[in-house]
Design an enzyme around this catalytic site. Sequence first.
Site, PDB file in Angstrom:
ATOM      1  N   ASN A  44       0.823  -1.216   0.000  1.00  0.00           N
ATOM      2  CA  ASN A  44       0.000   0.000   0.000  1.00  0.00           C
ATOM      3  C   ASN A  44       0.855   1.262   0.000  1.00  0.00           C
ATOM      4  O   ASN A  44       1.954   1.297   0.561  1.00  0.00           O
ATOM      5  CB  ASN A  44      -1.012   0.012   1.150  1.00  0.00           C
ATOM      6  CG  ASN A  44      -0.418  -0.242   2.517  1.00  0.00           C
ATOM      7  OD1 ASN A  44       0.647  -0.841   2.647  1.00  0.00           O
ATOM      8  ND2 ASN A  44      -1.102   0.205   3.553  1.00  0.00           N
ATOM      9  N   CYS A  55      -4.234   0.922  -2.246  1.00  0.00           N
ATOM     10  CA  CYS A  55      -4.103  -0.336  -1.513  1.00  0.00           C
ATOM     11  C   CYS A  55      -2.990  -1.186  -2.143  1.00  0.00           C
ATOM     12  O   CYS A  55      -2.602  -0.973  -3.296  1.00  0.00           O
ATOM     13  CB  CYS A  55      -5.413  -1.112  -1.559  1.00  0.00           C
ATOM     14  SG  CYS A  55      -6.688  -0.493  -0.439  1.00  0.00           S
ATOM     15  N   GLU A  57      -3.248  -4.001  -3.304  1.00  0.00           N
ATOM     16  CA  GLU A  57      -3.783  -4.655  -4.503  1.00  0.00           C
ATOM     17  C   GLU A  57      -3.595  -3.776  -5.736  1.00  0.00           C
ATOM     18  O   GLU A  57      -3.391  -4.277  -6.845  1.00  0.00           O
ATOM     19  CB  GLU A  57      -5.270  -4.973  -4.314  1.00  0.00           C
ATOM     20  CG  GLU A  57      -5.565  -6.033  -3.255  1.00  0.00           C
ATOM     21  CD  GLU A  57      -5.711  -5.483  -1.836  1.00  0.00           C
ATOM     22  OE1 GLU A  57      -5.156  -4.403  -1.544  1.00  0.00           O
ATOM     23  OE2 GLU A  57      -6.388  -6.144  -1.036  1.00  0.00           O
ATOM     24  N   CYS A  88     -10.157  -5.444   0.799  1.00  0.00           N
ATOM     25  CA  CYS A  88     -11.312  -4.556   0.978  1.00  0.00           C
ATOM     26  C   CYS A  88     -12.254  -4.713  -0.218  1.00  0.00           C
ATOM     27  O   CYS A  88     -11.884  -5.269  -1.257  1.00  0.00           O
ATOM     28  CB  CYS A  88     -10.852  -3.107   1.147  1.00  0.00           C
ATOM     29  SG  CYS A  88     -10.277  -2.320  -0.370  1.00  0.00           S
ATOM     30  N   CYS A  91     -11.093  -3.453  -3.547  1.00  0.00           N
ATOM     31  CA  CYS A  91     -10.033  -4.281  -4.135  1.00  0.00           C
ATOM     32  C   CYS A  91     -10.551  -5.620  -4.635  1.00  0.00           C
ATOM     33  O   CYS A  91      -9.977  -6.199  -5.554  1.00  0.00           O
ATOM     34  CB  CYS A  91      -8.880  -4.448  -3.159  1.00  0.00           C
ATOM     35  SG  CYS A  91      -7.944  -2.908  -3.020  1.00  0.00           S
TER      36      CYS A  91
HETATM   37  N1  THU Z   1      -5.335  -1.685   2.714  1.00  0.00           N
HETATM   38  C1  THU Z   1      -4.824  -2.400   1.656  1.00  0.00           C
HETATM   39  O1  THU Z   1      -3.717  -2.106   1.175  1.00  0.00           O
HETATM   40  N2  THU Z   1      -5.571  -3.412   1.139  1.00  0.00           N
HETATM   41  C2  THU Z   1      -6.781  -3.826   1.643  1.00  0.00           C
HETATM   42  O2  THU Z   1      -7.416  -4.695   1.060  1.00  0.00           O
HETATM   43  C3  THU Z   1      -7.260  -3.266   2.905  1.00  0.00           C
HETATM   44  C4  THU Z   1      -6.632  -1.968   3.298  1.00  0.00           C
HETATM   45  C5  THU Z   1      -4.553  -0.557   3.248  1.00  0.00           C
HETATM   46  C6  THU Z   1      -5.105   0.785   2.900  1.00  0.00           C
HETATM   47  C7  THU Z   1      -4.502   1.650   3.992  1.00  0.00           C
HETATM   48  O3  THU Z   1      -3.224   2.091   3.573  1.00  0.00           O
HETATM   49  C8  THU Z   1      -4.325   0.699   5.171  1.00  0.00           C
HETATM   50  O4  THU Z   1      -4.501  -0.610   4.659  1.00  0.00           O
HETATM   51  C9  THU Z   1      -5.303   0.916   6.287  1.00  0.00           C
HETATM   52  O5  THU Z   1      -6.604   0.909   5.829  1.00  0.00           O
END
Ligand code: THU
Length: 130
Positions: A44, A55, A57, A88, A91
């Site tokens: 991320n 994210c 992903e 999430c 994603c």
């Molecule tokens: N995050 C991801 O990188 N992928 C996900 O599927 C869930 C959330 C990151 C986004 C943010 O930088 C941190 O997790 C906290 O939400």
Amino acid sequence: MEINWEQLRQVAAKASEKAYAPYSNYPVGAAAITDSGQIISGANVENASYGLTLCAECSLVSELFAKGGGKLVAFCCVDQEGAVIMPCGRCRQLLSEHAATGMMLETISGIKSIEEVIPDAFGPSDLQEN
Ligand code: THU
């Protein structure tokens, strides 16, 4: 295809070390196997304008195209401790566009298919003219 989930989690955990997450302090790493057998990863990348956060992903999908494209056949993402987290909702949509049919992902409740975690997904076929 036999998936080495332990190896995929390790690649994802390694990728999380490259995260830029100064606001949430929640580094995430993602890893996937493509239909050509390549292993790709991402982390991320947050932003001072919080809503612009990418994210892990998103980074992974950029890496997919940087490495020549293709479809994802297996995916997982992990937190800083290497524990599996659920992608999430946004994603799951992102992944579904680039997933091979039946792409497997490791979730907090076991191995599932992409179709199970985003049923009836909106996708490219919805934009085709009739
Ligand atoms: N995050 C991801 O990188 N992928 C996900 O599927 C869930 C959330 C990151 C986004 C943010 O930088 C941190 O997790 C906290 O939400």
